[in-house]
Design a protein around this motif. Structure first.
Motif, PDB file in Angstrom:
ATOM      1  N   LEU A 192       0.826  -1.201   0.000  1.00  0.00           N
ATOM      2  CA  LEU A 192       0.000   0.000   0.000  1.00  0.00           C
ATOM      3  C   LEU A 192       0.862   1.255   0.000  1.00  0.00           C
ATOM      4  CD1 LEU A 192      -2.978   0.856   0.107  1.00  0.00           C
ATOM      5  CD2 LEU A 192      -2.804   0.896   2.599  1.00  0.00           C
ATOM      6  N   LYS A 193       1.957   1.245   0.736  1.00  0.00           N
ATOM      7  CA  LYS A 193       2.870   2.385   0.745  1.00  0.00           C
ATOM      8  C   LYS A 193       3.475   2.596  -0.643  1.00  0.00           C
ATOM      9  CE  LYS A 193       5.912   2.761   4.072  1.00  0.00           C
ATOM     10  NZ  LYS A 193       5.764   4.153   4.560  1.00  0.00           N
ATOM     11  N   ALA A 194       3.751   1.508  -1.360  1.00  0.00           N
ATOM     12  CA  ALA A 194       4.301   1.629  -2.709  1.00  0.00           C
ATOM     13  C   ALA A 194       3.284   2.230  -3.672  1.00  0.00           C
ATOM     14  CB  ALA A 194       4.760   0.264  -3.203  1.00  0.00           C
ATOM     15  N   GLN A 195       2.003   1.928  -3.422  1.00  0.00           N
ATOM     16  CA  GLN A 195       0.945   2.477  -4.272  1.00  0.00           C
ATOM     17  C   GLN A 195       0.691   3.957  -3.988  1.00  0.00           C
ATOM     18  OE1 GLN A 195      -2.483   0.003  -3.534  1.00  0.00           O
ATOM     19  NE2 GLN A 195      -1.391  -1.880  -4.077  1.00  0.00           N
ATOM     20  N   HIS A 196       1.067   4.400  -2.793  1.00  0.00           N
ATOM     21  CA  HIS A 196       0.844   5.791  -2.400  1.00  0.00           C
ATOM     22  C   HIS A 196       2.139   6.371  -1.847  1.00  0.00           C
ATOM     23  CE1 HIS A 196      -3.549   5.292  -2.816  1.00  0.00           C
ATOM     24  NE2 HIS A 196      -3.349   4.095  -2.294  1.00  0.00           N
ATOM     25  N   PRO A 197       3.119   6.558  -2.718  1.00  0.00           N
ATOM     26  CA  PRO A 197       4.414   7.042  -2.243  1.00  0.00           C
ATOM     27  C   PRO A 197       4.287   8.408  -1.582  1.00  0.00           C
ATOM     28  CG  PRO A 197       4.267   7.142  -4.651  1.00  0.00           C
ATOM     29  CD  PRO A 197       3.086   6.358  -4.179  1.00  0.00           C
ATOM     30  N   GLY A 198       4.927   8.525  -0.444  1.00  0.00           N
ATOM     31  CA  GLY A 198       4.887   9.781   0.290  1.00  0.00           C
ATOM     32  C   GLY A 198       3.766   9.884   1.291  1.00  0.00           C
ATOM     33  N   ALA A 199       2.782   8.981   1.219  1.00  0.00           N
ATOM     34  CA  ALA A 199       1.675   9.036   2.173  1.00  0.00           C
ATOM     35  C   ALA A 199       2.161   8.520   3.527  1.00  0.00           C
ATOM     36  CB  ALA A 199       0.500   8.193   1.685  1.00  0.00           C
ATOM     37  N   PRO A 200       1.992   9.297   4.586  1.00  0.00           N
ATOM     38  CA  PRO A 200       2.418   8.838   5.903  1.00  0.00           C
ATOM     39  C   PRO A 200       1.507   7.736   6.431  1.00  0.00           C
ATOM     40  CG  PRO A 200       1.294  10.932   6.114  1.00  0.00           C
ATOM     41  CD  PRO A 200       1.418  10.658   4.637  1.00  0.00           C
ATOM     42  N   VAL A 201       2.022   6.999   7.416  1.00  0.00           N
ATOM     43  CA  VAL A 201       1.265   5.945   8.095  1.00  0.00           C
ATOM     44  C   VAL A 201       1.090   6.353   9.550  1.00  0.00           C
ATOM     45  CG1 VAL A 201       1.265   3.528   8.828  1.00  0.00           C
ATOM     46  CG2 VAL A 201       2.169   4.148   6.570  1.00  0.00           C
ATOM     47  N   ALA A 202      -0.161   6.334  10.018  1.00  0.00           N
ATOM     48  CA  ALA A 202      -0.456   6.574  11.430  1.00  0.00           C
ATOM     49  C   ALA A 202      -0.959   5.274  12.026  1.00  0.00           C
ATOM     50  CB  ALA A 202      -1.511   7.669  11.587  1.00  0.00           C
ATOM     51  N   ALA A 203      -0.354   4.846  13.138  1.00  0.00           N
ATOM     52  CA  ALA A 203      -0.661   3.537  13.704  1.00  0.00           C
ATOM     53  C   ALA A 203      -0.930   3.635  15.193  1.00  0.00           C
ATOM     54  CB  ALA A 203       0.486   2.564  13.458  1.00  0.00           C
ATOM     55  N   HIS A 204      -1.808   2.770  15.667  1.00  0.00           N
ATOM     56  CA  HIS A 204      -2.079   2.665  17.099  1.00  0.00           C
ATOM     57  C   HIS A 204      -1.015   1.771  17.730  1.00  0.00           C
ATOM     58  CE1 HIS A 204      -4.178   1.856  20.867  1.00  0.00           C
ATOM     59  NE2 HIS A 204      -5.004   2.842  20.573  1.00  0.00           N
ATOM     60  N   PRO A 205      -0.556   2.099  18.948  1.00  0.00           N
ATOM     61  CA  PRO A 205       0.506   1.296  19.554  1.00  0.00           C
ATOM     62  C   PRO A 205       0.097  -0.116  19.943  1.00  0.00           C
ATOM     63  CG  PRO A 205      -0.262   2.974  21.087  1.00  0.00           C
ATOM     64  CD  PRO A 205      -0.871   3.292  19.758  1.00  0.00           C
ATOM     65  N   GLU A 206      -1.172  -0.488  19.772  1.00  0.00           N
ATOM     66  CA  GLU A 206      -1.559  -1.881  19.950  1.00  0.00           C
ATOM     67  C   GLU A 206      -1.124  -2.738  18.764  1.00  0.00           C
ATOM     68  OE1 GLU A 206      -5.708  -2.374  20.929  1.00  0.00           O
ATOM     69  OE2 GLU A 206      -5.677  -0.691  22.323  1.00  0.00           O
ATOM     70  N   CYS A 207      -0.636  -2.114  17.688  1.00  0.00           N
ATOM     71  CA  CYS A 207      -0.151  -2.863  16.525  1.00  0.00           C
ATOM     72  C   CYS A 207       1.171  -3.554  16.861  1.00  0.00           C
ATOM     73  CB  CYS A 207       0.072  -1.925  15.338  1.00  0.00           C
ATOM     74  SG  CYS A 207      -1.413  -1.202  14.622  1.00  0.00           S
ATOM     75  N   PRO A 208       1.480  -4.655  16.168  1.00  0.00           N
ATOM     76  CA  PRO A 208       2.774  -5.303  16.356  1.00  0.00           C
ATOM     77  C   PRO A 208       3.925  -4.384  15.933  1.00  0.00           C
ATOM     78  CG  PRO A 208       1.248  -6.744  15.176  1.00  0.00           C
ATOM     79  CD  PRO A 208       0.609  -5.391  15.231  1.00  0.00           C
ATOM     80  N   ALA A 209       5.110  -4.695  16.445  1.00  0.00           N
ATOM     81  CA  ALA A 209       6.285  -3.859  16.170  1.00  0.00           C
ATOM     82  C   ALA A 209       6.583  -3.761  14.678  1.00  0.00           C
ATOM     83  CB  ALA A 209       7.494  -4.409  16.916  1.00  0.00           C
ATOM     84  N   VAL A 210       6.317  -4.830  13.920  1.00  0.00           N
ATOM     85  CA  VAL A 210       6.626  -4.799  12.482  1.00  0.00           C
ATOM     86  C   VAL A 210       5.764  -3.780  11.743  1.00  0.00           C
ATOM     87  CG1 VAL A 210       7.509  -7.155  12.346  1.00  0.00           C
ATOM     88  CG2 VAL A 210       5.055  -6.751  12.033  1.00  0.00           C
ATOM     89  N   ILE A 211       4.597  -3.441  12.303  1.00  0.00           N
ATOM     90  CA  ILE A 211       3.758  -2.381  11.727  1.00  0.00           C
ATOM     91  C   ILE A 211       4.228  -1.025  12.235  1.00  0.00           C
ATOM     92  CG2 ILE A 211       1.422  -1.461  11.547  1.00  0.00           C
ATOM     93  CD1 ILE A 211       1.858  -4.075   9.991  1.00  0.00           C
ATOM     94  N   LEU A 212       4.494  -0.926  13.520  1.00  0.00           N
ATOM     95  CA  LEU A 212       4.919   0.348  14.096  1.00  0.00           C
ATOM     96  C   LEU A 212       6.235   0.829  13.499  1.00  0.00           C
ATOM     97  CD1 LEU A 212       4.049  -0.209  17.882  1.00  0.00           C
ATOM     98  CD2 LEU A 212       2.641   0.829  16.075  1.00  0.00           C
ATOM     99  N   ASP A 213       7.082  -0.107  13.080  1.00  0.00           N
ATOM    100  CA  ASP A 213       8.372   0.262  12.479  1.00  0.00           C
ATOM    101  C   ASP A 213       8.194   1.054  11.187  1.00  0.00           C
ATOM    102  OD1 ASP A 213       9.771  -0.924  14.509  1.00  0.00           O
ATOM    103  OD2 ASP A 213      10.234  -2.764  13.416  1.00  0.00           O
ATOM    104  N   HIS A 214       7.035   0.917  10.541  1.00  0.00           N
ATOM    105  CA  HIS A 214       6.778   1.627   9.277  1.00  0.00           C
ATOM    106  C   HIS A 214       5.906   2.863   9.482  1.00  0.00           C
ATOM    107  CE1 HIS A 214       8.587  -1.653   7.011  1.00  0.00           C
ATOM    108  NE2 HIS A 214       7.811  -2.509   7.648  1.00  0.00           N
ATOM    109  N   ALA A 215       5.577   3.170  10.726  1.00  0.00           N
ATOM    110  CA  ALA A 215       4.659   4.279  10.997  1.00  0.00           C
ATOM    111  C   ALA A 215       5.404   5.603  11.104  1.00  0.00           C
ATOM    112  CB  ALA A 215       3.887   4.007  12.276  1.00  0.00           C
ATOM    113  N   ASP A 216       4.788   6.640  10.570  1.00  0.00           N
ATOM    114  CA  ASP A 216       5.304   8.000  10.731  1.00  0.00           C
ATOM    115  C   ASP A 216       4.781   8.627  12.017  1.00  0.00           C
ATOM    116  OD1 ASP A 216       6.580   8.576   7.905  1.00  0.00           O
ATOM    117  OD2 ASP A 216       4.668   7.550   7.561  1.00  0.00           O
ATOM    118  N   TYR A 217       3.659   8.099  12.501  1.00  0.00           N
ATOM    119  CA  TYR A 217       3.099   8.572  13.765  1.00  0.00           C
ATOM    120  C   TYR A 217       2.517   7.371  14.490  1.00  0.00           C
ATOM    121  CZ  TYR A 217       0.063  10.667  17.233  1.00  0.00           C
ATOM    122  OH  TYR A 217      -0.540  10.983  18.416  1.00  0.00           O
TER     123      TYR A 217
END
Length: 332
Positions: A192-217
């Motif tokens: 999804l990030k490749a389809q929307h280059p430059g779009a930030p990712v906002a994640a809740h801290p209940e997500c696994p670390a592998v998701i949080l590692d890609h989050a901008d917020y």
């Protein structure tokens, strides 16, 4: 609780509004509720601040459109009010992962540790805890605890792991997870990030670390909303329960919000099945019959309130700064 079947032809919105006035009720809706429930609520937000807003009203009845632990928190803070939950089966995977008798045994294995417990737990577990935390208050509370003090953190190991990495604290983690946030897929997120280059990712801290590692917020639901409002771009990828996007689209109709996908490539698997149990029909019936009701034995209520009060004392005015939902005018 079975879906009501005899309400055909009823104007549910009008009937809910009528009962709201007759019962002197306040309707609370979590961000993860369906849009039609969010849109009729008096307040929309995260669990703790919804309870505190209801506590501050002169309502006799609190109709909590969320999950059971949230309604319990409202009852803990407002014992004189009638608290109803549209569907008593609306539980929480984090609450289910932490049965109180097992948590008590876990505490006994670590007698020198204090228990910082995420608010997503039962009243019984709150009563076994020293300090309750929210995702926005946990770091401030941690900073006030001596570095050599052993700390149990539960029930969410992902939130606990995130706090441990961010603060450098060594936390004893209870092994619970939120099934909604655990379902996000790193592979699909990268696509999804490749389809929307430059779009930030906002994640809740209940997500696994592998998701949080890609989050901008990384932040609570309210924090994610505030990030969406402040970001300069026009597209945001959102890694939390997708019904929060309804509030984003209402506040920022010119921007695009995309729910992060699960392993099947879409965000439908990340809809909370417990939150989804609440419906307009069940809300109407709950207001009509004032049932199902939340009841908490007074000794347990006071023990649970003690851990909530400890949080409010330690976090002060910062509690909920990333969690507080905006007051809404009914009918907006």
């Amino acid at each position: 609780m079975e879906q009501p079947t005899s309400l055909k032809g009823l104007d549910l919105r009008a009937e809910i509004d009528r009962l709201r006035k007759e019962r002197n009720a306040v309707i609370l809706a979590h961000y993860y509720q369906k849009p039609e429930i969010q849109d009729l609520a008096d307040f929309v937000g995260d669990s703790l601040d919804l309870s505190r807003k209801a506590q501050a009203t002169d309502a006799d009845v609190i109709a909590f459109c969320g999950v059971r632990f949230m309604a319990e928190t409202a009852k803990i803070l407002s014992p004189e009010k009638t608290v109803i939950l549209p569907d008593m089966d609306a539980g929480c995977s984090l609450e289910d992962s932490c049965p109180p008798e097992q948590f008590a045994a876990f505490r006994a294995q670590h007698p020198d540790a204090i228990a910082l417990t995420y608010i997503n737990c039962s009243a019984a577990v709150k009563g076994l805890s020293d300090v309750i935390v929210t995702s926005s208050s946990a770091e401030k509370i941690l900073s006030q605890i001596p570095a050599d003090q052993k700390i149990i953190f539960g029930p969410d190991r992902n939130l606990g792991g995130y706090l441990a990495r961010k603060t450098g604290r060594d936390l004893i983690l209870w092994p619970g997870v939120c099934i909604v946030h655990e379902a996000f897929s790193e592979t699909e997120l990268l696509k999804l990030k490749a389809q929307h280059p430059g779009a930030p990712v906002a994640a809740h801290p209940e997500c696994p670390a592998v998701i949080l590692d890609h989050a901008d917020y990384v932040g609570s639901t309210r924090g994610i909303l505030e990030f969406a409002m402040a970001m300069p771009g026009d597209t945001l990828i959102v890694a939390t329960e997708p019904h929060i996007i309804h509030q984003m689209e209402k506040a920022l109709p010119g921007k695009t919000f995309i729910g992060a996908p699960g392993a099947d490539g879409n965000c439908n698997c990340n809809i909370c099945p417990y939150m989804a149990l609440n419906t307009m029909e069940k809300l109407y019936v709950a207001l009509r019959d004032l049932t199902p009701r939340i009841e908490i034995e007074e000794d347990l209520r006071l023990r649970a309130k003690k851990s909530l009060d400890a949080m409010l004392a330690m976090a002060g005015g910062s509690v909920g700064q990333g969690d507080l939902g905006p007051a809404k005018v009914t009918g907006d």
